[in-house]
Enzyme design. Structure first.
Site, PDB file in Angstrom:
ATOM      1  N   ASP A 110      36.026  49.767  -6.283  1.00 21.80           N
ATOM      2  CA  ASP A 110      35.849  48.420  -5.718  1.00 21.80           C
ATOM      3  C   ASP A 110      36.136  48.423  -4.217  1.00 21.80           C
ATOM      4  OD1 ASP A 110      38.549  48.943  -6.823  1.00 21.80           O
ATOM      5  OD2 ASP A 110      39.057  47.077  -5.813  1.00 21.80           O
ATOM      6  N   ASN A 111      36.641  49.529  -3.704  1.00 18.22           N
ATOM      7  CA  ASN A 111      36.929  49.595  -2.271  1.00 18.22           C
ATOM      8  C   ASN A 111      35.930  50.480  -1.533  1.00 18.22           C
ATOM      9  OD1 ASN A 111      39.115  47.895  -2.613  1.00 18.22           O
ATOM     10  ND2 ASN A 111      40.559  49.573  -2.930  1.00 18.22           N
TER      11      ASN A 111
HETATM   12  P1  AMP Z   1      43.062  46.236  -3.904  1.00 18.77           P
HETATM   13  O1  AMP Z   1      43.532  47.439  -4.642  1.00 18.77           O
HETATM   14  O2  AMP Z   1      43.971  45.739  -2.831  1.00 18.77           O
HETATM   15  O3  AMP Z   1      41.654  46.395  -3.417  1.00 18.77           O
HETATM   16  O4  AMP Z   1      43.087  45.049  -4.963  1.00 18.77           O
HETATM   17  C1  AMP Z   1      42.440  45.103  -6.219  1.00 18.77           C
HETATM   18  C2  AMP Z   1      42.131  43.711  -6.709  1.00 18.77           C
HETATM   19  O5  AMP Z   1      43.325  42.972  -6.910  1.00 18.77           O
HETATM   20  C3  AMP Z   1      41.278  42.916  -5.728  1.00 18.77           C
HETATM   21  O6  AMP Z   1      40.297  42.202  -6.423  1.00 18.77           O
HETATM   22  C4  AMP Z   1      42.247  41.973  -5.119  1.00 18.77           C
HETATM   23  O7  AMP Z   1      41.633  40.800  -4.715  1.00 18.77           O
HETATM   24  C5  AMP Z   1      43.224  41.730  -6.255  1.00 18.77           C
HETATM   25  N1  AMP Z   1      44.490  41.283  -5.707  1.00 18.77           N
HETATM   26  C6  AMP Z   1      45.326  41.970  -4.898  1.00 18.77           C
HETATM   27  N2  AMP Z   1      46.387  41.219  -4.557  1.00 18.77           N
HETATM   28  C7  AMP Z   1      46.226  40.022  -5.146  1.00 18.77           C
HETATM   29  C8  AMP Z   1      46.973  38.803  -5.180  1.00 18.77           C
HETATM   30  N3  AMP Z   1      48.106  38.666  -4.513  1.00 18.77           N
HETATM   31  N4  AMP Z   1      46.479  37.782  -5.922  1.00 18.77           N
HETATM   32  C9  AMP Z   1      45.338  37.902  -6.592  1.00 18.77           C
HETATM   33  N5  AMP Z   1      44.588  39.006  -6.593  1.00 18.77           N
HETATM   34  C10 AMP Z   1      45.016  40.062  -5.892  1.00 18.77           C
HETATM   35 MG    MG Z   2      40.008  45.929  -2.758  1.00 21.66          MG
END
Ligand code: AMP
Ligand code: MG
Length: 488
Positions: free
Chosen positions: A248-249
């Protein structure tokens, strides 16, 4: 001053509609205030700012065109598939016109969405300023990346493991936010028609020539391979560790995205990991090409129904194409690393010279950035070099290697001056060193933005001596940052 209506357009992505895009709005913020406004990027996108814009720039009001959207995607996190992963804290506001191209403006940390999975949808100030800073650093190093247009404090507090922290919203600009996980999301639902539409949309945005190909989905996969091979080679060349290369990144636009716990190498170590959640080194520095290929294989899987009406043939074509990534990456890597050694044309036969150099760095525990930059001094000893700055390649252990390097350079017949220019442009003097980043973010969290602003100014000119020469120095032992956190 232009009114926002004229610089923020409704986002083209919203035309795709549900289930990818749902009309949405952010949560209230008690006291939105600007912490960082990216003048250079704003100028490039024709964006200007008025007091009244703060409300929608933090997501609690709708932007002037009257709507905003939450967007859905799936993803493999550390190898495990999550069919509805996010985006849990983003809000798509609209499109910007940046030099003839459309880019998206998206908020991060503006409140929960239908995809928040129990998260608060918020973000802390430190991680948002980190994303802004690293985006500017990558951009200044010539590496494709999403960038922050603004970071706003919300005036609210968010609760994280470390305790209560000031909240912030990042307003970022990307060529698009379509990720490998966007395709996985539709594929997991068996939505073939949705996949075909997203495929056409993504090609139209990022690779319009592909739309004219007999099988557009193949053109999309090939384009993704090429752009990732180039991007990962760029990262390795500057010692960048993304840290959380989940599917997803990985953006189809080929930009660096969501580099939460990222870090630049100080001393060179191929297996270096910084992220506190990467326990097994899945996303270690030198594993990034293999992980990119793994992620692209997930994209290929999602696209299978579009690649060929015959499932067997689709699979065979996908496998052969994904296998080709290794060679594409190798070519890009040789080109980047060759340039760092001052070679105009590096070929496969130069691979040994490059890896021997890296081995010397690893064995001697030398600083990656300074080692490459110090090659300028081996050609011109008068190269400006601040007192006290380590000069790795002056070490006796490099003598043999330097002899072979000079012999190889001599084959290209190029003036010292041209060589120095080439070395200078391929080898930054300054990177955002982790200990400096941590110090700047810590100070910002405590209300002092000074160190952040000074570091930002320095990383925007990576080849120049900074006003604070100490920013060039590798960390001393007690300053070393061994772990980074994404802070979600
Ligand atoms: P990441 O690994 O940071 O790319 O995050 C993975 C997923 O978790 C993404 O869809 C983010 O939007 C979600 N996410 C991360 N932090 C939060 C948060 N504090 N509240 C809701 N969703 C989150
Ligand atoms: Mg992300």
């Amino acid at each position: 001053m232009t009114h926002p209506e004229s610089w923020l357009l409704p986002p083209a992505f919203a035309e795709l509609g549900p289930p990818l895009c749902l009309p949405w709005r952010g949560a209230p913020s008690p006291r939105p205030h600007m912490l960082f406004w990216n003048e250079a990027l704003a100028a490039a996108c024709g964006a200007s700012l008025q007091e009244a814009d703060l409300g929608w720039l933090c997501g609690m009001e709708l932007p002037p065109h009257g709507a905003a959207w939450a967007t859905a995607y799936a993803g493999h996190q550390f190898g495990h598939f999550v069919p509805v992963l996010g985006d849990g804290r983003a809000l798509l506001l609209g499109d910007l016109r940046c030099g003839g191209e459309r880019h998206e403006l998206q908020l991060k940390g503006s409140g929960p969405t239908p995809f928040s999975r129990g998260g608060d949808g918020r973000a802390a100030l430190g991680p948002m300023l980190r994303e802004a800073l690293i985006g500017e650093a990558l951009h200044a190093l010539g590496i494709p990346t999403t960038r922050a247009l603004a970071v706003l404090g919300t005036g609210a507090t968010v609760l994280r493991e470390q305790g209560p922290l000031p909240g912030a919203v990042l307003a970022r600009v990307a060529s698009s936010h379509v990720r490998v996980g966007s395709f996985e999301f539709l594929a997991a639902r068996g939505d073939r028609e949705g996949l075909a539409r997203l495929c056409r949309w993504t090609l139209a945005r990022h690779h319009p020539q592909g739309l004219a190909q007999p099988v557009p989905a193949r053109a999309l996969l090939e384009h993704a391979l090429a752009s990732q091979a180039s991007l990962i080679a760029d990262w390795l060349a500057v010692g960048f560790v993304h840290g959380v290369m989940n599917t997803d990144n990985m953006a189809l636009g080929g930009q660096s995205l969501d580099f939460g716990p990222c870090a630049f190498l100080d001393t060179y170590r191929a297996e270096q990991v910084f992220s506190s959640i990467d326990h097994r080194g899945r996303y270690a520095y030198a594993r990034q090409p293999a992980v990119a290929q793994w992620n692209l294989a997930r994209l290929a899987e999602a696209l299978l129904p579009l690649l060929d009406p015959d499932p067997e043939r689709a699979l065979r074509w996908a496998q052969a194409t994904i296998e080709g990534f290794g060679e594409q990456f190798e070519r890009a890597w040789l080109e980047r690393m060759g340039r760092k050694l001052g070679l105009a044309r590096a070929g496969p036969e130069d691979g040994v010279l490059i890896t021997e150099f890296l081995d010397l760095l690893q064995r001697g525990g030398h600083d990656y950035t300074l080692a490459f930059r110090s090659l300028l001094r081996r050609i011109d000893p008068a190269t400006a070099w601040p007192d006290g700055l380590p000069d790795p390649t002056a070490d006796a252990s490099f003598a043999d290697w330097l002899g072979r390097w000079r012999a190889r350079l001599a084959k290209e017949g190029c003036s010292d001056e041209a060589r120095l220019d080439a070395l200078r442009s391929a080898n930054p003097l300054l990177i955002p060193r982790n200990h400096r980043v941590e110090q700047a973010l810590q100070a910002a969290t405590e209300g002092d933005l000074g160190p952040f602003q000074r570091l930002l100014a320095a990383v925007r000119r990576p080849s120049e001596l900074p006003a604070e020469p100490a920013l060039l120095l590798p960390p001393r032992k007690h300053e070393r940052v061994l772990q980074t956190f994404c802070g979600t």
